[in-house]
Design an enzyme around this catalytic site. Structure first.
Site, PDB file in Angstrom:
ATOM      1  N   LYS A  78       0.859  -1.205   0.000  1.00 30.70           N
ATOM      2  CA  LYS A  78       0.000   0.000   0.000  1.00 30.70           C
ATOM      3  C   LYS A  78       0.888   1.246   0.000  1.00 30.70           C
ATOM      4  O   LYS A  78       0.601   2.234  -0.681  1.00 30.70           O
ATOM      5  CB  LYS A  78      -0.921  -0.031   1.219  1.00 30.70           C
ATOM      6  CG  LYS A  78      -1.973   1.044   1.258  1.00 30.70           C
ATOM      7  CD  LYS A  78      -1.496   2.346   1.876  1.00 30.70           C
ATOM      8  CE  LYS A  78      -2.609   3.385   1.918  1.00 30.70           C
ATOM      9  NZ  LYS A  78      -2.143   4.687   2.404  1.00 30.70           N
TER      10      LYS A  78
ATOM     11  N   HIS B  53       4.495  11.615   9.902  1.00 32.92           N
ATOM     12  CA  HIS B  53       3.111  11.615   9.424  1.00 32.92           C
ATOM     13  C   HIS B  53       2.297  12.677  10.154  1.00 32.92           C
ATOM     14  O   HIS B  53       1.603  13.480   9.550  1.00 32.92           O
ATOM     15  CB  HIS B  53       2.517  10.226   9.647  1.00 32.92           C
ATOM     16  CG  HIS B  53       1.186  10.041   9.019  1.00 32.92           C
ATOM     17  ND1 HIS B  53       1.039   9.825   7.676  1.00 32.92           N
ATOM     18  CD2 HIS B  53      -0.061  10.071   9.545  1.00 32.92           C
ATOM     19  CE1 HIS B  53      -0.241   9.710   7.405  1.00 32.92           C
ATOM     20  NE2 HIS B  53      -0.927   9.869   8.519  1.00 32.92           N
TER      21      HIS B  53
HETATM   22  C1  MEV Z   1       0.708   4.744   4.884  1.00 33.88           C
HETATM   23  O1  MEV Z   1      -0.099   5.346   3.899  1.00 33.88           O
HETATM   24  C2  MEV Z   1       1.679   3.780   4.239  1.00 33.88           C
HETATM   25  C3  MEV Z   1       2.535   2.970   5.206  1.00 33.88           C
HETATM   26  O2  MEV Z   1       1.686   2.269   6.118  1.00 33.88           O
HETATM   27  C4  MEV Z   1       3.337   2.007   4.375  1.00 33.88           C
HETATM   28  C5  MEV Z   1       4.105   0.977   5.169  1.00 33.88           C
HETATM   29  O3  MEV Z   1       3.687   0.614   6.295  1.00 33.88           O
HETATM   30  O4  MEV Z   1       5.131   0.518   4.647  1.00 33.88           O
HETATM   31  C6  MEV Z   1       3.404   3.853   6.043  1.00 33.88           C
END
Ligand code: MEV
Length: 441
Positions: A280, A393
Site C-alpha cells: 500500500k 506523518h
Molecule cells: C501509509 O499510507 C503507508 C505505510 O503504512 C506504508 C508501510 O507501512 O510501509 C506507512
C-alpha cells in the site's frame, strides 16, 4: 420526499443539484452553494470536466503536489503527484533527494506486452475446435486490419492469438487469448475493439465450418475484454549504494539501518498482513503519479496486486539485500500506462503534468512511476525502522488538524512553534488549542 428516481440523467445540472439538495439536506441552499463553489468560472473548462462522466454535479478536488529531484537513469525529473494523504509527497521528495546524492535510481522496462481474451462456450469436440482455429488463425488477423492499421504504423498491433482449452476449470469453457503491443497508448480501446472483432469472426467462421455439428456451429461468446493482469508488461526500478553511504549524517548507524531495513522487507515477503500494508505504501507513490498523468489507477492497482500474489501467496513487491557491503533495493512490477490517448490529451492538468515530465514515452513513464513507488517504499521503511511512522506523518497532518479548528494566523504560528519540539497527536493538538483559547478568553 421520494428518493427513487427515473430519468435522473436527463435533468439539467441545476435540476440534479436541486433534486439532491431537497432530499438529503436540511439546508438545501447551503448544499447548493457548496457544490457551486467548486464550479469553475471558466465555462468551457467546466463543460470539459462535466462531460468526462455522467451526472456530474461539481468538481472534486485533490491536491496536485510536486516531488522534485528524482534522478532516474542519470536524468532529473520533477514529478507531479495527485494525492490527499498528508505525508506522501514530502516522503517521496525526501527519498528522491536522498538517492539523487547516491547515484540516483536505475529503471528498465523488461517487456510491454498487453493481454486480452474472448471467453466463449463451445459444446463439442475439443480437437475439432483446435483444428478449426489453426486453419483460420490468419483470418482473425486479417479481419481486424482496419482496426490495427494505425497501431501497426506506430509499431504496435496484435502479437499473437492462441486458443486455450479451459474445460478442466469450467465445462465447455475456451478462450482466444491474444497478446498486443500498444506502444505509447494504454491500449484499452484498441484491444477491446480487436477482441470484439475476433468474437464476430469466430461466430461467423464457426457457422460456415462444414466439419462442425449444428451445436458446434454456435459457440456462445460470453465476453470479450482486455485483462488488467499484465505479467509481461514489467518495469524494474532499483537503487544501490555502499552500506556506509546510507548514513545521512544523523545518529543512524548505517550497517544497523541496512540490516533492519532488509529484515523489514523480508517480513513483507513472508507475511501477507505486512505485505499488504508494505505494498500500500508503494501504491501511495504509484497511484499519485498515475492519477496526475491521466492513467487508470484502478487498472494499475488490480494488476499490481495480482502480480504480488503470483506465487499463490500475497507477498512484497519490493526486495532488498546486502552483498559485499553493497545495499540494493529493487522492485519489478507490471504497469500498463499510456502517454497518448484517453485523458492525456483532454485534461489540461494531465497535459501539464506530462509536459513537466518532458512528454515521456509510455516506457519512460513506466520507469518514473515504478521509481516513485520504490522511493515511497524506501521512505516508509526508513521511518518505520528508525523513528516510527507517526513522527513525520503527524507533523504533516498537523496542518489538517489546525484547519479543522479554524485556527487564526496567530494561533497557527503558536501551534506550529509548539509542535516543532513536541510529539504531535490529535489529542495533544486539541488540548493545546483549547488551552490557548482558554488562556486568551
Ligand atoms: C501509509 O499510507 C503507508 C505505510 O503504512 C506504508 C508501510 O507501512 O510501509 C506507512
Amino acid at each position: 420526499m421520494d428518493k427513487a428516481v427515473s430519468g435522473f440523467s436527463k435533468l439539467s445540472k441545476e435540476g440534479k443539484i436541486e433534486w439532491i439538495a431537497n432530499r438529503y439536506f436540511s439546508e438545501p441552499t447551503e448544499a447548493i452553494s457548496l457544490l457551486k463553489n467548486y464550479w469553475n468560472n471558466d465555462e468551457k473548462l467546466q463543460k470539459l470536466h462535466d462531460d468526462f462522466i455522467e451526472n456530474t454535479i461539481t468538481n472534486f478536488y485533490l491536491p496536485l503536489g510536486i516531488a522534485p529531484n528524482f534522478l532516474i537513469n542519470d536524468k532529473f525529473y520533477t514529478v507531479p503527484m495527485a494525492i490527499e494523504e498528508s505525508s506522501v509527497v514530502a516522503a517521496a521528495a525526501k527519498a528522491a533527494k536522498f538517492w539523487s546524492e547516491r547515484g540516483g535510481f536505475k529503471a528498465t522496462v523488461l517487456n510491454t506486452e498487453k493481454i486480452g481474451q474472448v471467453h466463449f462456450i463451445f459444446k463439442g469436440t475439443s480437437s475439432k475446435l483446435e483444428k478449426f482455429f489453426n486453419e483460420n488463425k490468419k483470418l482473425f488477423f486479417e479481419e481486424t486490419e482496419s482496426i490495427t492499421k494505425n497501431m501497426q504504423k506506430r509499431g504496435g498491433g496484435i502479437l499473437d492469438i492462441v486458443l486455450n482449452d479451459k474445460t478442466d476449470l469450467l465445462p465447455d469453457y475456451y478462450q482466444l487469448h491474444a497478446t498486443f503491443e500498444t506502444k505509447d497508448s494504454m491500449g484499452a480501446n484498441f484491444i477491446n475493439s480487436c477482441l470484439e472483432q475476433f468474437a464476430k469472426t469466430l461466430k461467423r467462421l464457426a457457422q460456415e465450418n462444414d466439419a462442425f455439428t449444428e451445436e458446434e456451429k454456435n459457440p456462445q461468446v460470453v465476453m470479450s475484454i482486455l485483462s488488467n493482469y499484465v505479467p509481461n508488461c514489467i518495469v524494474r526500478a532499483e537503487v544501490s549504494c555502499k552500506v556506509e553511504e546510507l548514513s545521512d549524517g544523523k545518529k543512524v548507524n548505517a550497517q544497523e539501518f541496512a540490516e533492519k531495513f532488509v529484515r523489514a522487507v523480508q517480513i513483507a515477503e513472508v507475511e501477507p498482513y505486512r505485505a499488504v500494508t508494505h505494498n500500500k505504501g508503494i501504491m501511495n507513490g504509484i497511484d499519485a503519479v498515475v492519477l496526475a498523468t491521466g492513467n487508470d489507477f484502478r487498472a494499475v492497482e488490480a494488476g499490481i496486486h495480482a502480480y504480488a500474489s503470483k506465487s499463490g501467496k500475497y507477498s512484497s513487491l519490493s526486495h532488498a539485500k546486502i552483498e559485499d557491503g553493497i545495499f540494493t533495493f529493487w522492485m519489478e512490477i507490471p504497469l500498463a500506462l499510456g502517454t497518448v490517448g484517453g485523458l492525456t490529451s483532454l485534461h489540461p492538468l494531465v497535459k501539464f503534468a506530462l509536459q513537466m515530465l518532458e512528454n515521456p514515452s509510455a516506457k519512460e513513464l513506466m520507469q518514473i512511476v515504478a521509481v516513485v513507488g520504490l522511493a515511497q517504499n524506501f521512505a516508509a521503511l526508513r521511518s518505520l525502522t528508525t523513528t516510527g511512522i507517526q513522527e513525520g506523518h503527524m507533523k504533516m497532518h498537523l496542518g489538517n488538524i489546525i484547519n479543522q479548528f479554524e485556527a487564526s494566523d496567530e494561533e497557527r504560528v503558536m501551534i506550529v512553534n509548539h509542535f516543532e519540539n513536541n510529539a504531535v497527536s490529535h489529542s495533544a493538538v486539541v488540548d493545546y488549542i483549547e488551552n490557548l483559547r482558554k488562556v486568551k478568553s
